[in-house]
Scaffold this motif. Sequence first.
Motif, PDB file in Angstrom:
ATOM      1  N   SER A 108     100.619 -14.771  40.913  1.00  0.00           N
ATOM      2  CA  SER A 108     100.337 -13.399  41.362  1.00  0.00           C
ATOM      3  C   SER A 108     100.131 -13.345  42.866  1.00  0.00           C
ATOM      4  CB  SER A 108      99.081 -12.861  40.669  1.00  0.00           C
ATOM      5  OG  SER A 108      99.273 -12.770  39.284  1.00  0.00           O
ATOM      6  N   ILE A 109      99.382 -14.291  43.394  1.00  0.00           N
ATOM      7  CA  ILE A 109      99.106 -14.294  44.832  1.00  0.00           C
ATOM      8  C   ILE A 109     100.366 -14.589  45.625  1.00  0.00           C
ATOM      9  CG2 ILE A 109      97.900 -15.617  46.624  1.00  0.00           C
ATOM     10  CD1 ILE A 109      95.446 -15.485  44.768  1.00  0.00           C
ATOM     11  N   ALA A 110     101.193 -15.502  45.140  1.00  0.00           N
ATOM     12  CA  ALA A 110     102.461 -15.783  45.820  1.00  0.00           C
ATOM     13  C   ALA A 110     103.351 -14.546  45.824  1.00  0.00           C
ATOM     14  CB  ALA A 110     103.159 -16.952  45.143  1.00  0.00           C
ATOM     15  N   ALA A 111     103.401 -13.838  44.710  1.00  0.00           N
ATOM     16  CA  ALA A 111     104.232 -12.624  44.633  1.00  0.00           C
ATOM     17  C   ALA A 111     103.723 -11.552  45.589  1.00  0.00           C
ATOM     18  CB  ALA A 111     104.258 -12.098  43.199  1.00  0.00           C
ATOM     19  N   GLU A 112     102.424 -11.352  45.638  1.00  0.00           N
ATOM     20  CA  GLU A 112     101.862 -10.328  46.538  1.00  0.00           C
ATOM     21  C   GLU A 112     102.031 -10.740  47.997  1.00  0.00           C
ATOM     22  OE1 GLU A 112     101.079  -7.377  45.745  1.00  0.00           O
ATOM     23  OE2 GLU A 112     100.991  -7.622  43.581  1.00  0.00           O
ATOM     24  N   SER A 113     101.907 -12.029  48.304  1.00  0.00           N
ATOM     25  CA  SER A 113     102.061 -12.503  49.685  1.00  0.00           C
ATOM     26  C   SER A 113     103.475 -12.289  50.200  1.00  0.00           C
ATOM     27  CB  SER A 113     101.714 -13.988  49.779  1.00  0.00           C
ATOM     28  OG  SER A 113     100.369 -14.202  49.442  1.00  0.00           O
ATOM     29  N   ARG A 114     104.438 -12.358  49.296  1.00  0.00           N
ATOM     30  CA  ARG A 114     105.844 -12.188  49.682  1.00  0.00           C
ATOM     31  C   ARG A 114     106.309 -10.744  49.577  1.00  0.00           C
ATOM     32  NH1 ARG A 114     106.374 -16.775  46.289  1.00  0.00           N
ATOM     33  NH2 ARG A 114     107.128 -15.394  44.660  1.00  0.00           N
ATOM     34  N   ARG A 115     105.414  -9.841  49.275  1.00  0.00           N
ATOM     35  CA  ARG A 115     105.785  -8.433  49.084  1.00  0.00           C
ATOM     36  C   ARG A 115     106.543  -7.932  50.313  1.00  0.00           C
ATOM     37  NH1 ARG A 115     103.818  -3.671  46.060  1.00  0.00           N
ATOM     38  NH2 ARG A 115     102.515  -5.037  44.804  1.00  0.00           N
ATOM     39  N   ALA A 116     107.698  -7.362  50.066  1.00  0.00           N
ATOM     40  CA  ALA A 116     108.559  -6.889  51.149  1.00  0.00           C
ATOM     41  C   ALA A 116     108.089  -5.529  51.648  1.00  0.00           C
ATOM     42  CB  ALA A 116     110.000  -6.801  50.657  1.00  0.00           C
ATOM     43  N   GLY A 117     108.588  -5.162  52.775  1.00  0.00           N
ATOM     44  CA  GLY A 117     108.274  -3.857  53.342  1.00  0.00           C
ATOM     45  C   GLY A 117     107.354  -3.982  54.539  1.00  0.00           C
ATOM     46  N   ALA A 118     107.243  -2.902  55.250  1.00  0.00           N
ATOM     47  CA  ALA A 118     106.388  -2.870  56.429  1.00  0.00           C
ATOM     48  C   ALA A 118     104.952  -2.601  55.989  1.00  0.00           C
ATOM     49  CB  ALA A 118     106.870  -1.803  57.393  1.00  0.00           C
ATOM     50  N   ILE A 119     104.149  -3.619  55.992  1.00  0.00           N
ATOM     51  CA  ILE A 119     102.746  -3.491  55.590  1.00  0.00           C
ATOM     52  C   ILE A 119     101.890  -3.728  56.826  1.00  0.00           C
ATOM     53  CG2 ILE A 119     100.914  -4.439  54.152  1.00  0.00           C
ATOM     54  CD1 ILE A 119     103.124  -5.233  52.149  1.00  0.00           C
ATOM     55  N   ASP A 120     101.046  -2.735  57.137  1.00  0.00           N
ATOM     56  CA  ASP A 120     100.179  -2.834  58.307  1.00  0.00           C
ATOM     57  C   ASP A 120      98.754  -3.198  57.937  1.00  0.00           C
ATOM     58  OD1 ASP A 120     102.342  -1.972  59.878  1.00  0.00           O
ATOM     59  OD2 ASP A 120     101.835   0.134  59.495  1.00  0.00           O
ATOM     60  N   ALA A 121      98.319  -2.775  56.765  1.00  0.00           N
ATOM     61  CA  ALA A 121      96.931  -2.987  56.350  1.00  0.00           C
ATOM     62  C   ALA A 121      96.880  -3.378  54.879  1.00  0.00           C
ATOM     63  CB  ALA A 121      96.109  -1.719  56.574  1.00  0.00           C
TER      64      ALA A 121
END
Length: 168
Positions: free
Chosen positions: A39-52
Amino acid sequence: MTDIPHEDILLEGSAEGGQLKLAGSGAWTARNARRLEASIAAESRRAGAIDAVDIDMGGVERIDTFGAWLLERLVRAFRARGCAIKVEGLREDFRALVNEVRGVEPEARRPAPQRVVAALGGIGQATASTGKTFVDFINMLGALFLALGRVAAHPRRFRFTSMVHQLD
């Protein structure tokens, strides 16, 4: 505390614009290691422009060193991407463990590559030194043959006294 079943969702996330909201739940322990890491690996690799990134740990009922390290790994992954991180809802009795894990530097636990680099550096220096010694030997041998050629061409110029002095 109640015993959390193994099947409970441990981390879920939702993205809204440039903000990612993550919610932890259940037991962040070694027992759930495989699912937590995935789960953490998937969330860490989440695509898109994330600022916060807001991480709500209010639903976590148990945490051990493994779970604290995974939380820190998640925070470091998003911090490396330049995101602002906010961790909320972490129970007071979990804070000491999480703060202790936060101080760990993973790079300090990698002495093997440094030994390999040092060994390769030593081999390189020894090779360079041997090469220099070989070149110096060839240079001296060439100078000796050149001097013998001059003596053979002009035997009267050979100064026996000077040679004995140099050998002494």
